[in-house]
Design a protein around this motif. Sequence first.
Motif: not given
Length: 42
Positions: A18-20, A22-33
Amino acid sequence: MTTHEILKILQEDIHTTVIVTIDDQGMPYTCAIDMMLLEDDY
């Protein structure tokens, strides 16, 4: 440890990661690879 060695471990032993980020508002964004292929010339 080189990048290639790390990617080889991910591909041969772990497979799914899982790659994590942080977006512009500081919220995490995850993606399973699924690491299924590692080319030797990388």
